[in-house]
Design a protein around this motif. Structure first.
Motif, PDB file in Angstrom:
ATOM      1  N   ILE A 159       0.852  -1.189   0.000  1.00 15.36           N
ATOM      2  CA  ILE A 159       0.000   0.000   0.000  1.00 15.36           C
ATOM      3  C   ILE A 159       0.884   1.234   0.000  1.00 15.36           C
ATOM      4  O   ILE A 159       1.785   1.357   0.831  1.00 15.36           O
ATOM      5  CB  ILE A 159      -0.913   0.009   1.237  1.00 15.36           C
ATOM      6  N   THR A 160       0.621   2.136  -0.936  1.00 16.33           N
ATOM      7  CA  THR A 160       1.297   3.422  -0.968  1.00 16.33           C
ATOM      8  C   THR A 160       0.351   4.444  -0.349  1.00 16.33           C
ATOM      9  O   THR A 160      -0.688   4.763  -0.934  1.00 16.33           O
ATOM     10  CB  THR A 160       1.647   3.834  -2.410  1.00 16.33           C
ATOM     11  N   PRO A 161       0.662   4.943   0.851  1.00 15.50           N
ATOM     12  CA  PRO A 161      -0.255   5.849   1.541  1.00 15.50           C
ATOM     13  C   PRO A 161      -0.416   7.198   0.834  1.00 15.50           C
ATOM     14  O   PRO A 161       0.541   7.753   0.302  1.00 15.50           O
ATOM     15  CB  PRO A 161       0.403   6.054   2.911  1.00 15.50           C
ATOM     16  N   THR A 162      -1.660   7.687   0.841  1.00 12.97           N
ATOM     17  CA  THR A 162      -1.952   9.038   0.337  1.00 12.97           C
ATOM     18  C   THR A 162      -2.604   9.900   1.417  1.00 12.97           C
ATOM     19  O   THR A 162      -2.690  11.109   1.271  1.00 12.97           O
ATOM     20  CB  THR A 162      -2.880   8.975  -0.895  1.00 12.97           C
ATOM     21  N   GLU A 163      -3.063   9.251   2.487  1.00 16.00           N
ATOM     22  CA  GLU A 163      -3.669   9.981   3.610  1.00 16.00           C
ATOM     23  C   GLU A 163      -3.435   9.187   4.893  1.00 16.00           C
ATOM     24  O   GLU A 163      -3.612   7.970   4.903  1.00 16.00           O
ATOM     25  CB  GLU A 163      -5.164  10.175   3.383  1.00 16.00           C
TER      26      GLU A 163
END
Length: 195
Positions: A159-163
């Motif tokens: 998972i690449t976090p955006t928030e």
């Protein structure tokens, strides 16, 4: 709390949970959306926690894998009750490299490796005896001392976090400390939130 790099804070909080012996330290709740738009949540083991990535492993035939194939937007939640802390992360999931997924399989205990062969994750079975029989068959197939191969359906996701949203609870007035960080371009932008 470091304001400019929320992933660094997440790593610090995770380390504090491990040091405190919190039973949830190695776990996170993973939320996905099915192709039909139905939400689903389950607890998974955290297998990768780095400055830009969060990872877990699963059976590629599982509902979570099918959900991610249809909608890679996911959320995870870390909850450490002993520290009264919670972190919610939203981002995009993508397949982990084959080498990384295989490395995670090799790190599993032998019973867990055999279990990956014995169970078709989340598929209906008549009773527990089916799993026990399949586990016994896997143990016979790969006797003690023989390496258990990586199943062809073994997979990992990153998972690449955006928030990222942090919650520190425990105040008697219940006005807890909350802060949300959103990735805008290449920079994290933080904002305090009402409790």
């Amino acid at each position: 709390m470091t304001r400019s790099d929320p992933m660094a804070v997440l790593l610090e909080w995770q380390a504090a949970a491990q040091e405190a012996g919190d039973p949830q330290a190695g776990l996170m709740a993973l939320s996905t959306i099915s192709p039909a738009g139905e939400p689903s949540v389950r607890t998974v083991s955290v297998k990768l926690l780095e400055s830009r990535r969060i990872g877990f492993v699963t059976d590629s035939r599982s509902p979570k894998a099918r959900d991610i194939a249809a909608c890679p937007r996911v959320a995870v939640m870390f909850t450490w009750l002993s520290l009264r802390r919670q972190v919610t992360v939203r981002g995009d999931a993508a397949p982990m490299s084959t080498a990384e997924a295989e490395r995670e399989f090799r790190r599993r205990s032998r019973p867990a490796q055999l279990g990956a062969w014995a169970s078709h994750q989340s598929s209906p079975i008549p009773d527990r005896g089916v799993l026990d029989s399949a586990m016994a068959a896997a143990a016979r197939r790969w006797p003690e001392g023989e390496a258990v191969p990586v199943p062809p359906y073994w997979a990992g996701y990153v998972i690449t976090p955006t928030e990222i949203e942090f919650l520190q609870a425990g105040r008697p007035d219940r006005l807890h400390d909350r802060r949300r960080h959103r990735l805008i371009g290449d920079a994290w932008v933080g904002q305090a939130l009402g409790s």
